[in-house]
Design an enzyme around this catalytic site. Structure first.
Site, mmCIF file in Angstrom:
data_model
loop_
_atom_site.group_PDB
_atom_site.id
_atom_site.type_symbol
_atom_site.label_atom_id
_atom_site.label_comp_id
_atom_site.label_asym_id
_atom_site.label_seq_id
_atom_site.Cartn_x
_atom_site.Cartn_y
_atom_site.Cartn_z
ATOM 1 N N SER A 135 0.823 -1.167 0.123
ATOM 2 C CA SER A 135 0.124 0.183 -0.190
ATOM 3 C C SER A 135 0.814 1.273 0.097
ATOM 4 O O SER A 135 1.946 1.165 0.354
ATOM 5 C CB SER A 135 -0.556 0.135 1.180
ATOM 6 O OG SER A 135 -1.059 -1.512 1.886
ATOM 7 N N GLU A 166 -3.066 4.322 -12.447
ATOM 8 C CA GLU A 166 -4.744 3.912 -13.588
ATOM 9 C C GLU A 166 -5.150 4.388 -14.123
ATOM 10 O O GLU A 166 -4.357 4.766 -14.674
ATOM 11 C CB GLU A 166 -5.971 4.494 -11.957
ATOM 12 C CG GLU A 166 -5.475 4.118 -11.271
ATOM 13 C CD GLU A 166 -6.799 4.460 -9.540
ATOM 14 O OE1 GLU A 166 -7.941 4.410 -10.318
ATOM 15 O OE2 GLU A 166 -6.309 4.454 -8.902
ATOM 16 N N GLU A 212 4.223 0.286 -5.009
ATOM 17 C CA GLU A 212 3.803 0.871 -6.454
ATOM 18 C C GLU A 212 3.406 1.421 -7.064
ATOM 19 O O GLU A 212 3.157 2.921 -6.781
ATOM 20 C CB GLU A 212 1.826 -0.369 -5.982
ATOM 21 C CG GLU A 212 1.630 -0.966 -7.151
ATOM 22 C CD GLU A 212 2.294 -1.503 -8.060
ATOM 23 O OE1 GLU A 212 3.048 -2.916 -7.931
ATOM 24 O OE2 GLU A 212 2.770 -0.843 -8.768
ATOM 25 N N LYS A 261 8.486 6.798 -2.912
ATOM 26 C CA LYS A 261 7.125 6.970 -3.264
ATOM 27 C C LYS A 261 6.653 7.840 -3.100
ATOM 28 O O LYS A 261 5.692 8.517 -3.579
ATOM 29 C CB LYS A 261 6.631 5.572 -2.309
ATOM 30 C CG LYS A 261 4.746 5.291 -2.371
ATOM 31 C CD LYS A 261 3.927 4.556 -4.413
ATOM 32 C CE LYS A 261 3.193 5.172 -4.364
ATOM 33 N NZ LYS A 261 2.347 4.635 -5.522
ATOM 34 N N CYS A 306 -3.728 9.282 -4.681
ATOM 35 C CA CYS A 306 -2.376 8.865 -3.926
ATOM 36 C C CYS A 306 -2.180 10.070 -3.939
ATOM 37 O O CYS A 306 -1.286 10.329 -3.091
ATOM 38 C CB CYS A 306 -1.906 8.390 -4.835
ATOM 39 S SG CYS A 306 -1.752 6.031 -4.946
HETATM 40 C C1 UDX Z 1 0.256 8.238 -9.317
HETATM 41 C C2 UDX Z 1 1.107 7.826 -10.060
HETATM 42 O O1 UDX Z 1 1.131 8.431 -11.075
HETATM 43 C C3 UDX Z 1 1.704 6.649 -9.536
HETATM 44 O O2 UDX Z 1 2.742 6.413 -10.312
HETATM 45 C C4 UDX Z 1 0.999 5.892 -8.604
HETATM 46 O O3 UDX Z 1 1.753 4.793 -8.097
HETATM 47 C C5 UDX Z 1 -0.013 6.350 -7.723
HETATM 48 O O4 UDX Z 1 -0.833 7.748 -8.324
HETATM 49 P P1 UDX Z 1 -2.838 7.889 -11.231
HETATM 50 O O5 UDX Z 1 -2.753 8.474 -9.493
HETATM 51 O O6 UDX Z 1 -3.214 6.803 -11.453
HETATM 52 O O7 UDX Z 1 -0.853 7.645 -10.603
HETATM 53 O O8 UDX Z 1 -3.444 8.331 -11.857
HETATM 54 P P2 UDX Z 1 -1.985 10.476 -13.169
HETATM 55 O O9 UDX Z 1 -1.950 9.350 -14.299
HETATM 56 O O10 UDX Z 1 -0.739 10.381 -12.028
HETATM 57 O O11 UDX Z 1 -2.885 10.954 -12.768
HETATM 58 C C6 UDX Z 1 -2.856 11.662 -11.099
HETATM 59 C C7 UDX Z 1 -3.616 12.956 -11.758
HETATM 60 O O12 UDX Z 1 -3.093 13.719 -12.451
HETATM 61 C C8 UDX Z 1 -5.028 12.334 -12.264
HETATM 62 O O13 UDX Z 1 -6.311 13.635 -11.916
HETATM 63 C C9 UDX Z 1 -4.455 13.178 -13.723
HETATM 64 O O14 UDX Z 1 -5.896 13.793 -14.800
HETATM 65 C C10 UDX Z 1 -3.880 14.492 -13.543
HETATM 66 N N1 UDX Z 1 -2.718 15.327 -14.839
HETATM 67 C C11 UDX Z 1 -1.814 14.171 -14.965
HETATM 68 C C12 UDX Z 1 -2.712 16.309 -14.977
HETATM 69 O O15 UDX Z 1 -3.655 16.870 -14.773
HETATM 70 N N2 UDX Z 1 -2.070 16.458 -15.786
HETATM 71 C C13 UDX Z 1 -0.986 15.789 -16.351
HETATM 72 O O16 UDX Z 1 -0.498 15.717 -17.589
HETATM 73 C C14 UDX Z 1 -1.134 14.425 -15.874
#
Ligand code: UDX
Ligand code: ADP
Length: 489
Positions: free
Chosen positions: A139, A180, A176, A231, A287
């Site tokens: 986690s 998503e 991790e 992390k 996260c």
């Molecule tokens: C994130 C991390 O990327 C990942 O490595 C970790 O394990 C968990 O947290 P996640 O929350 O699944 O992953 O999605 P991510 O693609 O990172 O996007 C997070 C948020 O940022 C989303 O709301 C996304 O829409 C937003 N985002 C992302 C932007 O607004 N602009 C971007 O350029 C990228």
């Protein structure tokens, strides 16, 4: 960390927690390591039933490609069950992959992670493990959680009623990094696998699992605390980029620049890089906020208020940005949403997931409802029941086919779920795109404009719409971070 000792053989894995992390991660491990039996256990019976569903569209987590992986491994060496104790007792390695939400009360409320589920798991492992067991924290956890787990396990080891056959434990941190929506790809081709630990044999045992498909040079070994902090830091840096670009987007809107052009220009600098520079409605997901708030809590705890303030600013900017978008919609619609309908396209925190945790759509929808709007919400993957929970407001009887001024009293500050885009937009004064689902970039605006009430607006908080097509349909248009003349109003 030395990598000298040969790994212990791992035949049985138990993963506690069948959520967004545990489910896909174990599915890929089972798929890539057919010689290992993998049991994913959870206290939530309906979640386990969904993982066992023969209809692969009913899996509790939506991830592209997950159904194929599940189909290959399930009932072969991948099993989902609620028999937590049995799975622990059979396992050589136990992954803890339970939820760790931010504490809502008590010490560290609003910032520190609530470790009660992790603690409960550690106690269960202490009580039911047999033989030598490697416990892996999976986690997202605050720094020093492994120590908590270790303390609980050691207390069990040293308790008086234990004998020579008592279990022995090693604790590893293996954060991790999957995102998503691309979880299967991220798991199958990770940038790196991070293993933090003190015992080289335990580290090598976990590394051996990943070596089935991950090149050795991508498996990084560190001490436990570095792994845990790495992390939190990775997520804080990523979130910081989004707040940075969104802050510049606001400046672009005010000054006539276009944030996409600015992002392209800075992204070509190899030190900055081009990824994660898309302005949007603000970051969501389980996260980013939680991890930064953990970092803030830790920094204050260790007497570093300046460090805490620095990172807290990333979250504050994000919240401000979400409300900025709501205010902007209200302003463009003549300062009031009373008597107006807004089609909200997208509720998931990003595309290709059904997850709504911390989605910007939640804050923005609440703001618009407070202003008296009727929201017709569409999302291709999110369950309307989840939206009702997130908004803390039951879904109203569908009003999508009814004009606002119709004789029937429809009410204000209400929402309903629209089964498709056209329905969501019918009689709407504005369309607000919050998630970058591909189908929203393909909308036929000429057709949609016929269903809307004029003067109608399109608010594109994801920069996925072709502005020319919107203008050609006679609609007014706003795009996040775009202050170029044609758009400013
Ligand atoms: C994130 C991390 O990327 C990942 O490595 C970790 O394990 C968990 O947290 P996640 O929350 O699944 O992953 O999605 P991510 O693609 O990172 O996007 C997070 C948020 O940022 C989303 O709301 C996304 O829409 C937003 N985002 C992302 C932007 O607004 N602009 C971007 O350029 C990228
Ligand atoms: P994540 O995104 O971290 O995977 P989720 O909330 O999606 O978080 O999943 C965590 C899962 O852990 C939930 O399905 C929850 O029921 C499960 N869980 C929490 N505590 C325990 C426990 N003590 N034993 C078994 N499962 C647990």
């Amino acid at each position: 960390m030395s990598g000298s000792k040969s790994p212990a053989t791992i035949k049985n894995i138990c993963c506690i927690g069948a959520g967004y992390v545990g489910g896909p991660t174990m599915a890929v491990i089972a798929d890539r390591c057919p010689s290992i039996q993998v049991k994913v256990v959870d206290i939530n019976q309906s979640r386990i039933n969904a993982w066992n569903s023969s209809d692969l569209t009913k899996l509790p987590v939506y991830e592209p490609g997950l159904d194929l992986v599940i189909n290959r491994a399930r009932h072969r060496n991948l099993h989902f069950s609620i028999e937590v104790e049995k799975a622990i007792s059979e396992a050589d390695m136990v992954f803890i992959s339970v939820n760790t939400p931010t504490k809502t009360k008590g010490l560290g409320a609003g910032k520190a992670s609530d470790l009660k589920w992790v603690e409960a798991c550690a106690r269960q492992v202490a009580n039911f493990a047999k033989g030598h067991t490697i416990v892996v924290e999976k986690s997202t956890l605050p720094v020093r959680t492994a120590e908590v787990i270790k303390t609980i396990l050691e207390a069990a080891q040293s308790s008086l009623d234990r004998d020579l056959n008592s279990p022995t434990f090693e604790v590893l941190s293996n954060p991790e990094f999957l995102a998503e929506g691309s979880a299967i790809h991220d798991l199958e081709e990770p940038d790196r696998v991070l293993i933090g630990g003190e015992n080289s044999q335990a580290i090598n045992s976990l590394a051996w699992i990943y070596q089935h498909w991950v090149p050795e040079e991508k498996i990084l070994r560190t001490n436990v605390w570095s792994s845990e902090l790495a992390k939190l830091t990775a997520n804080a840096f990523l979130a910081q980029r989004i707040s940075s670009i969104n802050s510049i987007g606001a400046l672009c809107e005010a000054t006539g620049a276009d944030v996409r052009e600015v992002a392209r220009a800075i992204g070509t600098d190899s030190r900055i890089g081009s990824k994660f520079l898309d302005a949007g409605p603000g970051f969501g997901g389980s996260c980013f906020k939680k991890d930064i708030l953990n970092l803030v809590y830790l920094s204050r705890y260790f007497g570093l208020p300046e460090v805490a303030d620095f990172w807290e600013g990333v979250v504050d900017l994000n919240t401000w940005h979400q409300h900025r978008i709501s205010r902007l919609v209200v302003k463009k619609l003549f300062g009031t949403l009373s008597g107006k309908r807004v089609a909200m396209l997208g509720f998931a925190f990003k595309a290709n997931t059904n997850d709504t945790r911390e989605s910007s759509a939640i804050n923005i929808a609440k703001d618009l409802l407070d202003e008296g709007a009727q929201l017709s919400i569409h999302d291709p993957k999110v369950d309307p029941k989840q939206i009702a929970v997130d908004l803390d407001l039951p879904e109203s009887k569908s009003f999508v086919s009814k004009e606002f001024g119709s004789n029937e009293k429809l009410g204000e500050g209400i929402w309903c779920f629209a089964k498709d885009i056209a329905d969501a937009c019918s009689f709407a004064d504005a369309v607000l795109i919050l998630t970058e689902w591909h189908q929203y970039s393909q909308i036929d605006w000429v057709e949609i404009s016929k269903k809307m009430r004029n003067p109608a607006w399109v608010f594109d908080a994801r920069s996925i719409v072709d502005s020319e097509k919107v203008f050609d349909a006679g609609l007014q248009f706003w795009r996040v971070g775009d202050g170029s003349e044609r758009i400013s109003n």
